[in-house]
Motif scaffolding. Structure first.
Motif, PDB file in Angstrom:
ATOM      1  N   THR A 106     105.384  56.170  25.768  1.00  0.00           N
ATOM      2  CA  THR A 106     104.857  55.318  24.699  1.00  0.00           C
ATOM      3  C   THR A 106     104.261  56.137  23.564  1.00  0.00           C
ATOM      4  OG1 THR A 106     102.758  55.042  25.904  1.00  0.00           O
ATOM      5  CG2 THR A 106     104.457  53.342  26.215  1.00  0.00           C
ATOM      6  N   ALA A 107     103.695  57.301  23.876  1.00  0.00           N
ATOM      7  CA  ALA A 107     103.164  58.164  22.813  1.00  0.00           C
ATOM      8  C   ALA A 107     104.290  58.659  21.908  1.00  0.00           C
ATOM      9  CB  ALA A 107     102.416  59.345  23.423  1.00  0.00           C
ATOM     10  N   ILE A 108     105.386  59.105  22.507  1.00  0.00           N
ATOM     11  CA  ILE A 108     106.521  59.564  21.706  1.00  0.00           C
ATOM     12  C   ILE A 108     107.101  58.401  20.906  1.00  0.00           C
ATOM     13  CG2 ILE A 108     108.832  60.577  21.796  1.00  0.00           C
ATOM     14  CD1 ILE A 108     107.883  61.952  24.452  1.00  0.00           C
ATOM     15  N   ALA A 109     107.197  57.236  21.528  1.00  0.00           N
ATOM     16  CA  ALA A 109     107.713  56.063  20.818  1.00  0.00           C
ATOM     17  C   ALA A 109     106.825  55.685  19.640  1.00  0.00           C
ATOM     18  CB  ALA A 109     107.850  54.887  21.785  1.00  0.00           C
ATOM     19  N   GLU A 110     105.511  55.825  19.789  1.00  0.00           N
ATOM     20  CA  GLU A 110     104.608  55.571  18.661  1.00  0.00           C
ATOM     21  C   GLU A 110     104.927  56.475  17.483  1.00  0.00           C
ATOM     22  OE1 GLU A 110     100.383  53.835  20.395  1.00  0.00           O
ATOM     23  OE2 GLU A 110     100.536  55.969  19.956  1.00  0.00           O
ATOM     24  N   ILE A 111     105.134  57.760  17.778  1.00  0.00           N
ATOM     25  CA  ILE A 111     105.440  58.725  16.722  1.00  0.00           C
ATOM     26  C   ILE A 111     106.768  58.365  16.054  1.00  0.00           C
ATOM     27  CG2 ILE A 111     105.876  61.157  16.212  1.00  0.00           C
ATOM     28  CD1 ILE A 111     104.237  61.818  18.773  1.00  0.00           C
ATOM     29  N   LEU A 112     107.768  58.099  16.878  1.00  0.00           N
ATOM     30  CA  LEU A 112     109.113  57.838  16.371  1.00  0.00           C
ATOM     31  C   LEU A 112     109.188  56.544  15.576  1.00  0.00           C
ATOM     32  CD1 LEU A 112     112.176  58.685  16.499  1.00  0.00           C
ATOM     33  CD2 LEU A 112     112.324  57.171  18.500  1.00  0.00           C
ATOM     34  N   ARG A 113     108.736  55.454  16.189  1.00  0.00           N
ATOM     35  CA  ARG A 113     108.974  54.140  15.603  1.00  0.00           C
ATOM     36  C   ARG A 113     108.038  53.816  14.447  1.00  0.00           C
ATOM     37  NH1 ARG A 113     112.105  50.240  17.931  1.00  0.00           N
ATOM     38  NH2 ARG A 113     113.314  50.894  19.753  1.00  0.00           N
ATOM     39  N   ASN A 114     106.921  54.518  14.367  1.00  0.00           N
ATOM     40  CA  ASN A 114     105.992  54.261  13.259  1.00  0.00           C
ATOM     41  C   ASN A 114     106.105  55.284  12.135  1.00  0.00           C
ATOM     42  OD1 ASN A 114     104.157  51.889  14.115  1.00  0.00           O
ATOM     43  ND2 ASN A 114     104.256  53.180  15.943  1.00  0.00           N
ATOM     44  N   GLY A 115     106.932  56.318  12.343  1.00  0.00           N
ATOM     45  CA  GLY A 115     107.021  57.362  11.339  1.00  0.00           C
ATOM     46  C   GLY A 115     108.384  57.566  10.724  1.00  0.00           C
ATOM     47  N   LYS A 116     109.415  56.909  11.262  1.00  0.00           N
ATOM     48  CA  LYS A 116     110.770  57.104  10.761  1.00  0.00           C
ATOM     49  C   LYS A 116     111.225  55.886   9.965  1.00  0.00           C
ATOM     50  CE  LYS A 116     111.458  61.031  13.015  1.00  0.00           C
ATOM     51  NZ  LYS A 116     111.677  62.313  12.330  1.00  0.00           N
ATOM     52  N   PRO A 117     111.739  56.106   8.748  1.00  0.00           N
ATOM     53  CA  PRO A 117     112.208  54.972   7.937  1.00  0.00           C
ATOM     54  C   PRO A 117     113.273  54.131   8.639  1.00  0.00           C
ATOM     55  CG  PRO A 117     112.056  56.964   6.594  1.00  0.00           C
ATOM     56  CD  PRO A 117     111.820  57.391   8.014  1.00  0.00           C
ATOM     57  N   GLU A 135      99.465  54.959  10.940  1.00  0.00           N
ATOM     58  CA  GLU A 135      98.346  55.651  11.584  1.00  0.00           C
ATOM     59  C   GLU A 135      98.618  55.943  13.058  1.00  0.00           C
ATOM     60  OE1 GLU A 135      96.906  53.511   8.021  1.00  0.00           O
ATOM     61  OE2 GLU A 135      98.127  52.944   9.761  1.00  0.00           O
ATOM     62  N   LEU A 136      99.547  55.205  13.653  1.00  0.00           N
ATOM     63  CA  LEU A 136      99.842  55.416  15.067  1.00  0.00           C
ATOM     64  C   LEU A 136     100.618  56.705  15.324  1.00  0.00           C
ATOM     65  CD1 LEU A 136     100.701  51.828  16.352  1.00  0.00           C
ATOM     66  CD2 LEU A 136      98.561  53.102  16.561  1.00  0.00           C
ATOM     67  N   VAL A 137     101.178  57.290  14.279  1.00  0.00           N
ATOM     68  CA  VAL A 137     101.904  58.544  14.452  1.00  0.00           C
ATOM     69  C   VAL A 137     100.962  59.641  14.964  1.00  0.00           C
ATOM     70  CG1 VAL A 137     103.193  60.366  13.288  1.00  0.00           C
ATOM     71  CG2 VAL A 137     103.641  57.964  12.733  1.00  0.00           C
ATOM     72  N   GLU A 138      99.836  59.795  14.286  1.00  0.00           N
ATOM     73  CA  GLU A 138      98.888  60.825  14.706  1.00  0.00           C
ATOM     74  C   GLU A 138      98.274  60.475  16.057  1.00  0.00           C
ATOM     75  OE1 GLU A 138      96.931  64.298  14.953  1.00  0.00           O
ATOM     76  OE2 GLU A 138      98.520  63.729  13.553  1.00  0.00           O
ATOM     77  N   ARG A 139      98.012  59.195  16.294  1.00  0.00           N
ATOM     78  CA  ARG A 139      97.480  58.820  17.606  1.00  0.00           C
ATOM     79  C   ARG A 139      98.481  59.181  18.702  1.00  0.00           C
ATOM     80  NH1 ARG A 139      96.114  52.765  19.824  1.00  0.00           N
ATOM     81  NH2 ARG A 139      98.348  52.791  20.257  1.00  0.00           N
ATOM     82  N   GLY A 140      99.759  58.965  18.439  1.00  0.00           N
ATOM     83  CA  GLY A 140     100.771  59.311  19.426  1.00  0.00           C
ATOM     84  C   GLY A 140     100.763  60.797  19.737  1.00  0.00           C
ATOM     85  N   ARG A 141     100.598  61.631  18.706  1.00  0.00           N
ATOM     86  CA  ARG A 141     100.560  63.076  18.934  1.00  0.00           C
ATOM     87  C   ARG A 141      99.351  63.472  19.784  1.00  0.00           C
ATOM     88  NH1 ARG A 141     102.388  63.518  13.257  1.00  0.00           N
ATOM     89  NH2 ARG A 141     104.594  64.108  13.325  1.00  0.00           N
ATOM     90  N   LEU A 142      98.212  62.855  19.519  1.00  0.00           N
ATOM     91  CA  LEU A 142      97.024  63.148  20.309  1.00  0.00           C
ATOM     92  C   LEU A 142      97.221  62.731  21.767  1.00  0.00           C
ATOM     93  CD1 LEU A 142      94.257  62.008  17.789  1.00  0.00           C
ATOM     94  CD2 LEU A 142      94.733  64.361  18.521  1.00  0.00           C
ATOM     95  N   ARG A 143      97.788  61.568  21.969  1.00  0.00           N
ATOM     96  CA  ARG A 143      98.030  61.075  23.326  1.00  0.00           C
ATOM     97  C   ARG A 143      99.004  61.984  24.067  1.00  0.00           C
ATOM     98  NH1 ARG A 143     100.491  55.578  23.249  1.00  0.00           N
ATOM     99  NH2 ARG A 143     100.093  55.678  25.483  1.00  0.00           N
ATOM    100  N   LEU A 144     100.048  62.420  23.391  1.00  0.00           N
ATOM    101  CA  LEU A 144     101.046  63.259  24.034  1.00  0.00           C
ATOM    102  C   LEU A 144     100.453  64.603  24.433  1.00  0.00           C
ATOM    103  CD1 LEU A 144     103.976  63.584  24.929  1.00  0.00           C
ATOM    104  CD2 LEU A 144     104.510  64.403  22.616  1.00  0.00           C
ATOM    105  N   GLY A 145      99.629  65.173  23.574  1.00  0.00           N
ATOM    106  CA  GLY A 145      98.994  66.447  23.906  1.00  0.00           C
ATOM    107  C   GLY A 145      98.169  66.362  25.167  1.00  0.00           C
ATOM    108  N   ALA A 146      97.397  65.298  25.301  1.00  0.00           N
ATOM    109  CA  ALA A 146      96.588  65.110  26.507  1.00  0.00           C
ATOM    110  C   ALA A 146      97.464  64.871  27.735  1.00  0.00           C
ATOM    111  CB  ALA A 146      95.626  63.940  26.304  1.00  0.00           C
ATOM    112  N   ALA A 147      98.572  64.163  27.548  1.00  0.00           N
ATOM    113  CA  ALA A 147      99.466  63.877  28.673  1.00  0.00           C
ATOM    114  C   ALA A 147     100.120  65.147  29.197  1.00  0.00           C
ATOM    115  CB  ALA A 147     100.533  62.869  28.245  1.00  0.00           C
ATOM    116  N   TRP A 148     100.540  66.042  28.290  1.00  0.00           N
ATOM    117  CA  TRP A 148     101.120  67.314  28.744  1.00  0.00           C
ATOM    118  C   TRP A 148     100.142  68.045  29.665  1.00  0.00           C
ATOM    119  CZ3 TRP A 148     105.925  66.959  28.172  1.00  0.00           C
ATOM    120  CH2 TRP A 148     106.592  66.776  26.959  1.00  0.00           C
TER     121      TRP A 148
END
Length: 208
Positions: A106-117, A135-148
């Motif tokens: 879901t974190a990757i999907a947030e980045i993809l679906r909220n940041g790509k035209p 704004e969910l793009v940056e939240r997705g990156r933060l979530r993904l970093g913690a998940a790794w």
């Protein structure tokens, strides 16, 4: 049985790796998501959620969630188990499946679906047009970093996520590492246990 899928997409890939590992042969039809075929009336009649994969059983039942399809196929094809060999392992595999989906996917999907035209008004999969929230793009990156980091810590304790044998949990993590590339994210160098696990999991799970 008949499988409606779209090979490049992450959820279909999760199920396909599962199927290939077990050597299951299914009639397969591609649903071209780039052409938005999943939104056409013909496919809506099969799966009103407008998502793939969709596994149609011989009695007409439709399994439209990867975990549901995997549980069903595991019962039919128990050889080379991917959902654990005991009650505890099964619980651990499904727990990891849930955790990886709710964090990494879901974190990757947030980045993809909220940041790509290309995903304008398609911020969530399904039949509804949902506007993007940049704004969910940056939240997705933060979530993904913690998940790794969470996954890396677990792999410090065992060769695979749910013990000493590969499972659906490892399939999910393999697909996560691939899906992350869609948004130009990769496993951080600090996560050395994931980097050690990756070739081991690829050799064990991917059909050559």
């Amino acid at each position: 049985m008949k499988l409606y899928t779209y090979d490049p997409a992450p959820n279909p890939r999760r199920l396909q790796i599962f199927i290939d590992y077990k050597g299951i042969e299914l009639e397969t039809l591609q649903v071209d998501m780039m052409a938005k075929a999943q939104l056409e009336p013909e496919f809506r009649a099969i799966n009103p959620a407008c998502t793939v994969p969709a596994l149609v059983l011989d009695d007409g039942s439709v399994l439209s969630e990867v975990i549901g399809a995997c549980v069903y196929l595991e019962e039919l094809f128990p050889d080379k188990p991917l959902l654990g060999r005991s009650a505890l392992e099964r619980a651990q595999v499904i727990s990891w499946d849930h955790q990886l989906f709710n964090t990494c996917f879901t974190a990757i999907a947030e980045i993809l679906r909220n940041g790509k035209p290309a995903f304008a008004d398609r911020a969530l999969p399904g039949p509804l047009n949902i506007p993007q929230i940049p704004e969910l793009v940056e939240r997705g990156r933060l979530r993904l970093g913690a998940a790794w980091d969470s996954v890396d810590e677990a792999l410090a304790q065992s060769p695979y996520l749910a013990g000493d044998q590969p499972s659906l949990a490892d399939i999910d993590l393999l697909v996560v590492t691939e899906f992350a590339g869609w948004v130009k994210e990769s496993v951080p160098e600090r996560c050395r246990h994931i980097h050690d696990w990756l070739p081991r999991a690829q050799q064990a799970l991917l059909k050559k």
